[in-house]
Design an enzyme around this catalytic site. Structure first.
Site, PDB file in Angstrom:
ATOM      1  CB  ALA B  54      -0.913  -0.031   1.214  1.00  0.00           C
ATOM      2  CB  THR B  55       3.350   2.830  -0.573  1.00  0.00           C
ATOM      3  OG1 THR B  55       3.880   4.114  -0.410  1.00  0.00           O
ATOM      4  CG2 THR B  55       4.322   2.003  -1.367  1.00  0.00           C
ATOM      5  CB  THR B  56       2.411   5.483  -5.254  1.00  0.00           C
ATOM      6  OG1 THR B  56       1.091   4.970  -5.223  1.00  0.00           O
ATOM      7  CG2 THR B  56       2.875   5.592  -6.699  1.00  0.00           C
TER       8      THR B  56
END
Lengths: 259, 276
Positions: B54-56
């Site tokens: 869950a991230t970019t």
């Protein structure tokens, strides 16, 4: 035969004589504190004698290359694992030398059936202020000399390492009188070079008791600089980077001396 | 005799011991996890290890080297736990590891890596090669894969560095969770928001006014901010730019001169001009 106490003492004495002879030709190393850091300096290019141990710790060594390498690896291993599990600020030269290296070297030296470490080590750790710099010399038998104040001496901001006691003492007495705390880099470099020259001259004479004349020191220094390379490194006090160690190339050092 | 702290008993096999091995020998790092295929037999496990970091994180080469950017959001399930996480980590003066995945594992990996490079330089008296560094991270990921299979500790990083040897150039690598390394020619993105980012970077690189490699720093920062903002539009786990809280992504560049962390004022200025 070693079971008898007298034999053991005799064996140790013989061993001490042997190790001293082995180390007697080691080219001196001077570590000198200055306002912005600590300078390590020696001459000669046969093999590297000044090393980075951890962020703020450097080491100079004379002796057998195999022994130096084992002690150097041990020191780096300890500092690195300590720095990894805790933090770089928790790595302490005092503990590294007193708790780890000294006992190992002592027991190797005194267990007469095994080989001793043929090495003499010089450490320095740069502090936030010149007063917090720490210098340490660890002998082949685990004995430690520090720069701290004792009844007999005031705190020093330098330390030296050489092949013989005589040479070491002359270098120390020179730096004691010539090197002022909080000196500039140029002054420290000059003091370190002169101290090296004095130490080196003393190794070539059997009965060097007095400091040589200034002209003799300068002459010896010129002669040696003409034929051998300079090995130098600094530990910078500037806290903006974590890693303070920086090796100076022969060319850089010469440019700074103005040679 | 009491065992001494200094072991000084290296077995000279010719190869030097690497730092993770040293830590394991001293019990300071968990052993490499064994990959057990039976563990992921149940449906829930199977689901938990599908890539949902869950991230970019994104990185691309521009005229000044490599730019690496990461949003600041850290999530646990569908809860936002932290809005100032730093996922773009400096490993040494020329290397950045940007992380998508489980923070505990990722930060530990970054710490091991950082110390590994320094340990190598100090013991071997030379800098570790770029190939060696890239491989070191690969090995850490592979050692971790057993945990990934058990549904904990998935990490999918990007590694950006500057190779100052024979052919000086910025280099960019991305990895999968098993430790396979891929060198990226132009750009790389990882994390849950990465599909959108990949689309944008592909588009810009092919049909934008300039290819990514020709972008100046401000242009590059603008693209990075737009890409993260786009990712945040559809991906709840990506923070993008927090307009009310004025929280901006972390952006760093790697060049011949080393790593530069772009100051927040600068990012804010570019954001105001080209994104908002």
């Amino acid at each position: 035969m070693i079971e008898e106490p007298y034999r053991w003492v005799e064996a140790i004495a013989n061993r001490r004589e042997y190790v001293e002879t082995q180390l007697a030709s080691g080219s001196p190393i001077a570590a000198v504190g200055y306002r912005d850091g600590i300078l390590f300096l020696t001459l000669g290019q046969a093999r590297q004698k000044i090393f980075e141990i951890y962020d703020r710790i450097a080491m100079g060594a004379i002796g057998h290359p195999g022994d130096i390498e084992r002690l150097r690896m041990g020191a780096i291993e300890l500092a690195s694992t300590e720095g990894f599990t805790r933090s770089a600020g928790d790595v302490s030269l005092r503990r590294l030398a007193h708790y780890s290296l000294s006992p190992v070297m002592k027991s190797a030296f005194e267990q007469v059936y095994g080989p001793p470490y043929l090495a003499r080590l010089l450490f320095a750790e740069v502090g936030a202020q010149p007063e917090e710099d720490s210098f340490l010399r660890v002998e082949y038998d685990g004995a430690i000399a520090t720069n701290g104040a004792t009844f007999a001496q005031v705190r020093q901001d330098f330390a030296v390492l050489s092949g013989t006691r005589q040479s070491t003492e002359l270098m120390e007495s020179f730096l004691k009188s010539e090197h002022a705390p909080g000196a500039t880099f140029e002054a420290a470099l000059k003091a370190a070079l002169d101290a090296w020259s004095i130490g080196h001259m003393a190794l070539q004479k059997d009965d060097a008791k007095e400091l040589p004349e200034r002209t003799a020191i300068a002459k010896h220094r010129q002669e040696q600089l003409a034929t051998t390379g300079i090995e130098a490194a600094i530990l910078e006090r500037d806290a903006s980077a974590a890693i303070r160690y920086r090796a100076l190339s022969d060319k850089e050092a010469r440019a700074l001396i103005g040679d | 005799m009491e065992p001494s702290l200094v072991t000084l008993d290296q077995i000279f096999s010719g190869a030097s011991e690497d730092f993770p091995e040293l830590l394991r020998r001293k019990g300071l790092l968990s052993p490499a996890a064994i990959v057990d295929p039976t563990v992921r037999a149940t449906g829930s496990h199977q689901q938990s290890w599908t890539p949902t970091e869950a991230t970019t994180i994104l990185a691309f080469k521009f005229s000044g080297g490599v730019l690496v950017a990461g949003d600041r959001r850290a999530t646990a399930g569908n809860t936002v736990v932290y809005d100032r996480a730093d996922k773009v980590l400096e490993i040494d003066r020329h290397s950045i590891m940007a992380i998508a995945g489980v923070p505990a594992t990722a930060w530990e990996m970054a710490r091991v890596l950082e110390h590994s490079f320094q340990y190598f330089r100090r013991t071997q008296l030379q800098e570790m090669s770029v190939d060696g560094k890239v491989r070191a991270l690969s090995k850490l990921l592979r050692d971790n894969f057993g945990f990934v299979m058990q549904g904990v500790g998935m990490v999918v990083p990007i590694f950006a560095t500057y190779d100052s040897n024979s052919n000086p150039e910025a280099r960019l690598y991305f990895y999968d969770a098993m430790g396979a390394q891929f060198e990226a020619a132009d750009y790389a993105a990882t994390g849950s928001g990465s599909p959108a980012v990949r689309g944008i970077l592909y588009y810009e690189n092919h049909w934008g006014e300039k290819s990514l490699k020709q972008l100046g720093e401000d242009e590059a920062v603008a693209i990075a901010l737009r890409a993260l903002d786009t990712a945040a539009e559809s991906d709840t786990a990506t923070g993008g730019v927090d307009r009310t809280g004025e929280i901006f992504p972390i952006i760093k560049t790697v060049s011949r001169d080393g790593i530069m962390t772009l100051p927040e004022e600068k990012i804010a200025a570019v954001f105001k001009k080209s994104v908002a």
